[in-house]
Design an enzyme around this catalytic site. Structure first.
Site, PDB file in Angstrom:
ATOM      1  N   CYS A 126       0.826  -1.147   0.126  1.00 33.07           N
ATOM      2  CA  CYS A 126       0.016   0.019  -0.064  1.00 33.07           C
ATOM      3  C   CYS A 126       0.960   1.222   0.050  1.00 33.07           C
ATOM      4  CB  CYS A 126      -0.883   0.010   1.256  1.00 33.07           C
ATOM      5  SG  CYS A 126      -2.029   1.599   1.339  1.00 33.07           S
ATOM      6  N   HIS A 168      -9.198  -3.345  -2.415  1.00 32.39           N
ATOM      7  CA  HIS A 168      -8.222  -2.676  -1.660  1.00 32.39           C
ATOM      8  C   HIS A 168      -8.543  -1.214  -1.773  1.00 32.39           C
ATOM      9  CE1 HIS A 168      -3.714  -1.827  -0.581  1.00 32.39           C
ATOM     10  NE2 HIS A 168      -4.254  -0.597  -0.716  1.00 32.39           N
ATOM     11  N   GLU A 169      -8.732  -0.813  -2.842  1.00 32.64           N
ATOM     12  CA  GLU A 169      -9.068   0.819  -2.884  1.00 32.64           C
ATOM     13  C   GLU A 169     -10.599   1.083  -2.271  1.00 32.64           C
ATOM     14  OE1 GLU A 169      -6.763   2.841  -3.640  1.00 32.64           O
ATOM     15  OE2 GLU A 169      -5.447   0.908  -4.296  1.00 32.64           O
TER      16      GLU A 169
END
Length: 215
Positions: A126, A168-169
């Site tokens: 990340c 994830h986003e």
């Protein structure tokens, strides 16, 4: 008394961010903006400002470099993210991870739901947690709904690595970091991951570091 920056109108915050050229500063883990969640986008930015903000997110993502970036990662608590993945990986990794090129996309008010029960576990990093990776088990296939930057509806099924990216986003927009879902014993520096765990799958890492992978 001056108002707190956290309480400034979102449009004003964005204008301030865009006042300088170049990539935007990326917020690191520990900043509250990454944990508060976001407001649904309901026209808080007028179209021209939204377009400038989206372009800034794209430039920042490319410069990092990364394959996705959410608005909270630049300090803006709006439910907007961008993704793009040229997928420059060896064929073995492409096949095992299902990593295929993704064009530039803007996700506005995205929400995902699993399709089926299959899960896949791989190392993940990340931009807001620089220098580290960890193994995260995620849904292998998800349905993503929302809209694009022009208000056109989005309703699409993603599989493989693209499914991982959108999860994830979207998680960022809910105040969730990948570390919240990671196997703690898998946490590795980029250097260690490259030296020891560059294989297409994390089975060797699981055996050596002592964590379980999903069945």
């Amino acid at each position: 008394m001056a108002s707190s920056p956290d309480r400034a109108p979102l449009a004003e915050r964005v204008e301030e961010l865009l006042a300088t050229d170049g990539p935007l500063p990326i917020v690191a883990a520990g900043d509250p903006v990454l944990r508060r969640g976001t407001e649904r986008f309901e026209g808080q930015l007028e179209p021209a400002l939204l377009a400038r903000f989206v372009e800034a997110l794209r430039r920042t993502m490319h410069a990092a470099p990364g394959v996705g970036l959410a608005a909270p990662q630049v300090g803006v608590a709006l439910r907007i993210a961008v993704i793009e993945d040229p997928a420059p990986v060896p064929e073995e990794i492409r096949v095992v991870r299902g990593r295929v090129p993704q064009p530039f996309r803007v996700l506005v008010n995205p929400v995902y739901a699993p399709v089926g029960t299959a899960r896949a576990a791989f190392f993940e990093g990340c931009l807001s947690v620089p220098g580290y990776q960890a193994v995260v088990a995620r849904h292998a296939e998800v349905r993503l709904t929302g809209a694009d930057e022009h208000g056109r509806p989005l309703d699409e099924v993603f599989t493989g690595w693209p499914a991982r990216i959108v999860q994830h986003e979207t998680d960022h927009l809910d105040g969730v970091l990948y570390l919240d879902r990671a196997e703690p014993r898998s946490l590795s520096s980029h250097q260690a991951a490259a030296e020891y765990w560059a294989q297409a799958t994390p089975e060797r890492a699981a055996a050596a570091l002592g964590f379980r992978l999903p069945d």
